[in-house]
Write a protein that holds these residues in place. Sequence first.
Motif, PDB file in Angstrom:
ATOM      1  N   UNK A 176       0.898  -1.203  -0.236  1.00 12.96           N
ATOM      2  CA  UNK A 176      -0.113   0.012  -0.298  1.00 12.96           C
ATOM      3  C   UNK A 176       0.944   1.310   0.184  1.00 12.96           C
ATOM      4  N   UNK A 177       1.482   1.625  -1.191  1.00 10.52           N
ATOM      5  CA  UNK A 177       2.294   2.773  -1.364  1.00 10.52           C
ATOM      6  C   UNK A 177       1.761   3.991  -0.432  1.00 10.52           C
ATOM      7  N   UNK A 178       2.532   4.707   0.384  1.00 10.24           N
ATOM      8  CA  UNK A 178       2.076   5.773   1.127  1.00 10.24           C
ATOM      9  C   UNK A 178       2.452   7.109   0.650  1.00 10.24           C
ATOM     10  N   UNK A 179       1.431   8.072   0.420  1.00 15.62           N
ATOM     11  CA  UNK A 179       1.932   9.456   0.177  1.00 15.62           C
ATOM     12  C   UNK A 179       2.338  10.277   0.969  1.00 15.62           C
ATOM     13  N   UNK A 180       1.933  10.062   2.382  1.00 12.54           N
ATOM     14  CA  UNK A 180       2.262  10.537   3.579  1.00 12.54           C
ATOM     15  C   UNK A 180       2.882   9.395   4.692  1.00 12.54           C
ATOM     16  N   UNK A 181       4.007   9.959   4.977  1.00  9.79           N
ATOM     17  CA  UNK A 181       4.698   8.702   5.935  1.00  9.79           C
ATOM     18  C   UNK A 181       4.997   9.400   7.304  1.00  9.79           C
ATOM     19  N   UNK A 182       4.551   9.065   8.323  1.00  9.62           N
ATOM     20  CA  UNK A 182       4.651   9.403   9.674  1.00  9.62           C
ATOM     21  C   UNK A 182       5.369   8.455  10.509  1.00  9.62           C
ATOM     22  N   UNK A 183       6.621   9.049  11.264  1.00 11.63           N
ATOM     23  CA  UNK A 183       7.505   8.260  12.040  1.00 11.63           C
ATOM     24  C   UNK A 183       7.448   8.864  13.522  1.00 11.63           C
ATOM     25  N   UNK A 184       6.986   8.131  14.348  1.00 11.11           N
ATOM     26  CA  UNK A 184       6.790   8.844  15.861  1.00 11.11           C
ATOM     27  C   UNK A 184       7.989   8.705  16.678  1.00 11.11           C
ATOM     28  N   UNK A 185       8.757   7.738  16.666  1.00  3.44           N
ATOM     29  CA  UNK A 185       9.831   7.911  17.586  1.00  3.44           C
ATOM     30  C   UNK A 185      10.497   6.601  17.437  1.00  3.44           C
ATOM     31  N   UNK A 186      11.766   6.459  17.819  1.00  6.40           N
ATOM     32  CA  UNK A 186      12.686   5.311  18.071  1.00  6.40           C
ATOM     33  C   UNK A 186      12.955   5.040  19.462  1.00  6.40           C
ATOM     34  N   UNK A 187      12.667   3.905  19.746  1.00  4.72           N
ATOM     35  CA  UNK A 187      12.659   3.605  21.353  1.00  4.72           C
ATOM     36  C   UNK A 187      13.321   1.987  21.636  1.00  4.72           C
ATOM     37  N   UNK A 188      12.964   1.520  22.424  1.00  2.00           N
ATOM     38  CA  UNK A 188      13.652   0.185  22.804  1.00  2.00           C
ATOM     39  C   UNK A 188      12.599  -0.971  22.494  1.00  2.00           C
ATOM     40  N   UNK A 189      11.605  -0.686  22.063  1.00  2.00           N
ATOM     41  CA  UNK A 189      10.528  -2.048  22.025  1.00  2.00           C
ATOM     42  C   UNK A 189      11.221  -2.839  20.984  1.00  2.00           C
ATOM     43  N   UNK A 190      11.438  -4.081  21.317  1.00  2.00           N
ATOM     44  CA  UNK A 190      11.862  -5.252  20.296  1.00  2.00           C
ATOM     45  C   UNK A 190      13.278  -5.140  20.435  1.00  2.00           C
ATOM     46  N   UNK A 191      13.764  -4.304  21.022  1.00  2.00           N
ATOM     47  CA  UNK A 191      15.426  -4.119  20.989  1.00  2.00           C
ATOM     48  C   UNK A 191      16.109  -5.575  21.063  1.00  2.00           C
ATOM     49  N   UNK A 192      15.746  -6.573  21.732  1.00  2.00           N
ATOM     50  CA  UNK A 192      16.129  -7.811  21.721  1.00  2.00           C
ATOM     51  C   UNK A 192      16.311  -8.132  20.360  1.00  2.00           C
ATOM     52  N   UNK A 193      15.329  -8.239  19.463  1.00  2.00           N
ATOM     53  CA  UNK A 193      15.099  -8.423  18.192  1.00  2.00           C
ATOM     54  C   UNK A 193      16.062  -8.090  17.208  1.00  2.00           C
ATOM     55  N   UNK A 194      15.929  -6.589  17.339  1.00  2.00           N
ATOM     56  CA  UNK A 194      16.783  -5.759  16.509  1.00  2.00           C
ATOM     57  C   UNK A 194      18.308  -5.552  16.731  1.00  2.00           C
ATOM     58  N   UNK A 195      18.514  -5.358  18.075  1.00  2.58           N
ATOM     59  CA  UNK A 195      19.980  -5.537  18.353  1.00  2.58           C
ATOM     60  C   UNK A 195      20.441  -4.194  18.811  1.00  2.58           C
ATOM     61  N   UNK A 196      19.569  -3.008  18.568  1.00  4.64           N
ATOM     62  CA  UNK A 196      20.183  -1.710  19.100  1.00  4.64           C
ATOM     63  C   UNK A 196      19.063  -0.699  18.378  1.00  4.64           C
ATOM     64  N   UNK A 197      19.233   0.472  18.987  1.00  5.40           N
ATOM     65  CA  UNK A 197      18.286   1.589  18.515  1.00  5.40           C
ATOM     66  C   UNK A 197      18.191   2.131  17.165  1.00  5.40           C
ATOM     67  N   UNK A 198      19.906   1.819  16.948  1.00  2.00           N
ATOM     68  CA  UNK A 198      20.132   2.384  15.587  1.00  2.00           C
ATOM     69  C   UNK A 198      19.699   1.372  14.457  1.00  2.00           C
ATOM     70  N   UNK A 199      19.611   0.175  14.831  1.00  3.44           N
ATOM     71  CA  UNK A 199      18.942  -0.900  13.997  1.00  3.44           C
ATOM     72  C   UNK A 199      17.381  -0.663  13.613  1.00  3.44           C
ATOM     73  N   UNK A 200      16.855  -0.028  15.122  1.00  2.67           N
ATOM     74  CA  UNK A 200      15.417   0.053  14.964  1.00  2.67           C
ATOM     75  C   UNK A 200      15.057   1.318  14.251  1.00  2.67           C
ATOM     76  N   UNK A 201      15.911   2.312  14.165  1.00  2.00           N
ATOM     77  CA  UNK A 201      15.872   3.421  13.205  1.00  2.00           C
ATOM     78  C   UNK A 201      15.936   3.184  11.892  1.00  2.00           C
ATOM     79  N   UNK A 202      16.862   2.340  11.680  1.00  2.00           N
ATOM     80  CA  UNK A 202      17.029   1.769  10.281  1.00  2.00           C
ATOM     81  C   UNK A 202      15.792   1.238   9.637  1.00  2.00           C
TER      82      UNK A 202
END
Length: 474
Positions: A176-202
């Motif tokens: 569903x290609x968006x025209x408007x994209x909203x990013x709220x925040x980068x926190x630590x939810x699922x950090x165990x799966x991602x490996x760090x906030x930088x990966x979450x931000x990516x």
Amino acid sequence: MIALSLAEIADITGGRPHDIPDPSVRITGPVVIDSRQVEAGSLFAAFAGEHVDGHDYAERAVASGAAAVLAARPVGVPAIVVADVEKALGALARAVVGRLGTDVVALTGSAGKTSTKDLIAQVLQAHAPTVWTPGSLNNEIGLPLTALRATEETRHLVLEMGARGIGHIEYLTGLTPPRIGLVLNVGTAHIGEFGGREQIARAKGELVEALPAEADGGVAVLNADDPLVRAMSARTKARTVLFGEADDADVRATEVRMTPAGQPSFTLHTPTGCGEVTLRLYGEHHVSNALAAAAVAHVLGMSTQEIATALSGADTLSRWRMEVTERADGVTIVNDAYNANPESMRAALRALAAMGGAARVDGGRTWAVLGPMAELGDASLAEHDAVGRLAVRLNVSKLVAVGGREASWLQLGAYNEGSWGEESVVVSDAQAAIDLLRSELRPGDVVLVKASRSIGLERVALALLSAEGEVADR
């Protein structure tokens, strides 16, 4: 969904009609994956799950009114047989959204996605017909199901996008290609799966990378107060609109204050004016969520006063997210048990503390009934310890930690912060928490219940809201 013939659906999905006497029959009802939700003219998508195989319910679905089944194998009733039902559902969603030409708004973030999505939906609905993600159906199945609810009248399609790893949001934006994209925040939810906030931000930034260029109408709505989100402006060709309390935010809040009941009030500023907002939601963290919704509405052409009025009238739409209920005996239950991560846990505790200000005037106490936060990996001990400490710093009257080792870490944090008496306790499970609260609660108390969804701590809140959960005046 817009009406499509079975022949068209087979063509879109690359499927093969099976037991279909008339391919011109049209799907006029919703696309569903639960046979109990079938309506006349529905398309039933049969998924083979871990415990239940939807193919076993195909005959029931058709008997209930479904025009056909989207299936991975013949099922003895009219069906479009495809190689992969999930991919076929996604292809169907993409085709329908492409034909409609509706404005697609997609949002993601580590915390607050569902609350913000609900705010955006209510604000935009006041402006034009809007379809939005129900609850947290934000994955590769829930997202296309939501998109397929859109019709020719739909002006705005608001889609929440979740991610469990790199590439997930990229996949969803392809559906569903968006025209408007909203990013709220980068926190630590699922950090165990991602490996760090930088990966979450990516991972979260995949949303802004998918947006069309500014010349083609693409807009990235970014949190000016979160450095990792603000930096995503370099990853998109879309126009950037900032929201937050930063001085350079395009949509911002000033004079933020809390009502005696714990609801935030503020002055909303947009490039076209200002307006006063008092939210019906509880907790100061909703100011950021409201600003995000206001920024999206501003981009879509709503006036500042229209936005302020709609925000002030918006309610909680999704269950178990800061649901505030006052019992007949004066005990207030705050059911925020749908999910939890360190950011949302801290926000909920601060909301409890704010609500408790009025309660203490009447002799009431604040109770934090907290369970484990899942998927934190190596950060789990430190994060649970920090939440326990915060409960003490906020002067929460009683901390009830529910569960195993994470509960002991919550109490350890409280103990190390100075909670040495009866202010904190560890109980084994939800039933033990219910028994304790039923024996201890008194009129005027405020009880917050929060944990990760997998724990099922909503049972505590629901039990306390049942008739037998009420306590006598003491």
